[in-house]
Design a protein around this motif. Structure first.
Motif, PDB file in Angstrom:
ATOM      1  N   GLY A  32       0.793  -1.221   0.000  1.00  0.00           N
ATOM      2  CA  GLY A  32       0.000   0.000   0.000  1.00  0.00           C
ATOM      3  C   GLY A  32       0.827   1.273   0.000  1.00  0.00           C
ATOM      4  O   GLY A  32       0.285   2.360   0.152  1.00  0.00           O
ATOM      5  N   ASN A  33       2.154   1.159  -0.174  1.00  0.00           N
ATOM      6  CA  ASN A  33       3.019   2.336  -0.231  1.00  0.00           C
ATOM      7  C   ASN A  33       2.954   2.953  -1.619  1.00  0.00           C
ATOM      8  O   ASN A  33       3.047   2.244  -2.625  1.00  0.00           O
ATOM      9  N   VAL A  34       2.807   4.269  -1.679  1.00  0.00           N
ATOM     10  CA  VAL A  34       2.749   4.982  -2.946  1.00  0.00           C
ATOM     11  C   VAL A  34       4.060   5.733  -3.125  1.00  0.00           C
ATOM     12  O   VAL A  34       4.462   6.506  -2.256  1.00  0.00           O
ATOM     13  N   THR A  35       4.735   5.490  -4.260  1.00  0.00           N
ATOM     14  CA  THR A  35       6.033   6.111  -4.529  1.00  0.00           C
ATOM     15  C   THR A  35       6.127   6.542  -5.981  1.00  0.00           C
ATOM     16  O   THR A  35       5.386   6.050  -6.840  1.00  0.00           O
ATOM     17  N   LEU A  36       7.068   7.437  -6.241  1.00  0.00           N
ATOM     18  CA  LEU A  36       7.394   7.831  -7.606  1.00  0.00           C
ATOM     19  C   LEU A  36       8.214   6.728  -8.251  1.00  0.00           C
ATOM     20  O   LEU A  36       9.034   6.088  -7.597  1.00  0.00           O
ATOM     21  N   ASP A  37       8.021   6.524  -9.540  1.00  0.00           N
ATOM     22  CA  ASP A  37       8.766   5.506 -10.281  1.00  0.00           C
ATOM     23  C   ASP A  37       9.307   6.124 -11.572  1.00  0.00           C
ATOM     24  O   ASP A  37       8.751   5.916 -12.645  1.00  0.00           O
ATOM     25  N   ALA A  59      -3.424  17.694  -8.939  1.00  0.00           N
ATOM     26  CA  ALA A  59      -3.515  16.341  -8.367  1.00  0.00           C
ATOM     27  C   ALA A  59      -3.540  16.414  -6.847  1.00  0.00           C
ATOM     28  O   ALA A  59      -4.282  15.669  -6.195  1.00  0.00           O
ATOM     29  N   LYS A  60      -2.737  17.305  -6.267  1.00  0.00           N
ATOM     30  CA  LYS A  60      -2.729  17.461  -4.813  1.00  0.00           C
ATOM     31  C   LYS A  60      -4.052  18.036  -4.317  1.00  0.00           C
ATOM     32  O   LYS A  60      -4.611  17.575  -3.327  1.00  0.00           O
ATOM     33  N   LYS A  61      -4.544  19.041  -5.040  1.00  0.00           N
ATOM     34  CA  LYS A  61      -5.782  19.691  -4.631  1.00  0.00           C
ATOM     35  C   LYS A  61      -6.965  18.716  -4.675  1.00  0.00           C
ATOM     36  O   LYS A  61      -7.786  18.687  -3.757  1.00  0.00           O
ATOM     37  N   GLU A  76       3.095  14.877   2.182  1.00  0.00           N
ATOM     38  CA  GLU A  76       4.521  14.886   1.860  1.00  0.00           C
ATOM     39  C   GLU A  76       4.768  14.252   0.494  1.00  0.00           C
ATOM     40  O   GLU A  76       5.624  14.697  -0.253  1.00  0.00           O
ATOM     41  N   PHE A  77       4.002  13.194   0.158  1.00  0.00           N
ATOM     42  CA  PHE A  77       4.161  12.577  -1.161  1.00  0.00           C
ATOM     43  C   PHE A  77       3.783  13.561  -2.256  1.00  0.00           C
ATOM     44  O   PHE A  77       4.491  13.686  -3.257  1.00  0.00           O
ATOM     45  N   ASP A  79       3.854  16.793  -2.092  1.00  0.00           N
ATOM     46  CA  ASP A  79       4.893  17.822  -2.155  1.00  0.00           C
ATOM     47  C   ASP A  79       6.124  17.306  -2.894  1.00  0.00           C
ATOM     48  O   ASP A  79       6.745  18.030  -3.677  1.00  0.00           O
ATOM     49  N   GLU A  80       6.495  16.035  -2.640  1.00  0.00           N
ATOM     50  CA  GLU A  80       7.629  15.419  -3.339  1.00  0.00           C
ATOM     51  C   GLU A  80       7.335  15.326  -4.839  1.00  0.00           C
ATOM     52  O   GLU A  80       8.209  15.579  -5.672  1.00  0.00           O
ATOM     53  N   LEU A  81       6.108  14.976  -5.180  1.00  0.00           N
ATOM     54  CA  LEU A  81       5.696  14.886  -6.579  1.00  0.00           C
ATOM     55  C   LEU A  81       5.806  16.244  -7.268  1.00  0.00           C
ATOM     56  O   LEU A  81       6.347  16.351  -8.371  1.00  0.00           O
ATOM     57  N   ILE A  82       5.314  17.285  -6.621  1.00  0.00           N
ATOM     58  CA  ILE A  82       5.381  18.637  -7.202  1.00  0.00           C
ATOM     59  C   ILE A  82       6.832  19.057  -7.394  1.00  0.00           C
ATOM     60  O   ILE A  82       7.195  19.603  -8.439  1.00  0.00           O
ATOM     61  N   ALA A  83       7.687  18.791  -6.407  1.00  0.00           N
ATOM     62  CA  ALA A  83       9.107  19.140  -6.519  1.00  0.00           C
ATOM     63  C   ALA A  83       9.763  18.364  -7.660  1.00  0.00           C
ATOM     64  O   ALA A  83      10.548  18.934  -8.436  1.00  0.00           O
ATOM     65  N   TYR A  84       9.464  17.071  -7.795  1.00  0.00           N
ATOM     66  CA  TYR A  84      10.049  16.263  -8.860  1.00  0.00           C
ATOM     67  C   TYR A  84       9.606  16.770 -10.232  1.00  0.00           C
ATOM     68  O   TYR A  84      10.418  16.936 -11.138  1.00  0.00           O
ATOM     69  N   VAL A  85       8.317  17.031 -10.390  1.00  0.00           N
ATOM     70  CA  VAL A  85       7.783  17.509 -11.673  1.00  0.00           C
ATOM     71  C   VAL A  85       8.358  18.872 -12.015  1.00  0.00           C
ATOM     72  O   VAL A  85       8.735  19.135 -13.164  1.00  0.00           O
TER      73      VAL A  85
END
Length: 98
Positions: A32-37, A59-61, A76-77, A79-85
């Motif tokens: 059930g862990n969601v991560t960037l790939d 997507a966050k909103k 936090e995920f 936020d990490e996604l926004i920073a990566y993108v």
């Protein structure tokens, strides 16, 4: 010589089809862990999102990945996604589409 086929994937936020290289894959594993790939090779249920900061903030909103993966995803995920993108978008602007 026959032109190569470009693999297309659907962005879950906008619903549009994009070439796979213009998207980032997000994965939910068996625990059930969601991560960037970024490699698109991790095991688990995957969903794609465009490499655009506006799409990531939307997507966050809308809490898109909570609904897609049917699991509670932390802020936090997102936020990490926004920073990566944002980072990938800046790289494309600097270095081109490679």
């Amino acid at each position: 010589m026959k032109p190569r086929k470009i693999p297309m994937r659907k962005d879950i936020v906008t619903g549009e089809m994009f070439p796979k290289k213009e998207l980032v894959r997000v994965v939910r594993d068996k625990e059930g862990n969601v991560t960037l790939d970024p490699t698109s090779k991790a095991n688990g249920r995957g969903a794609y999102i465009g490499l655009d900061r506006d799409i990531a903030t939307e997507a966050k909103k809308k809490r898109i990945f909570d609904k897609t993966f049917e699991v509670k995803v932390s802020d936090e995920f997102y936020d990490e996604l926004i920073a990566y993108v944002d980072h990938q978008q800046a790289r494309r602007e600097l270095f081109g589409d490679n």
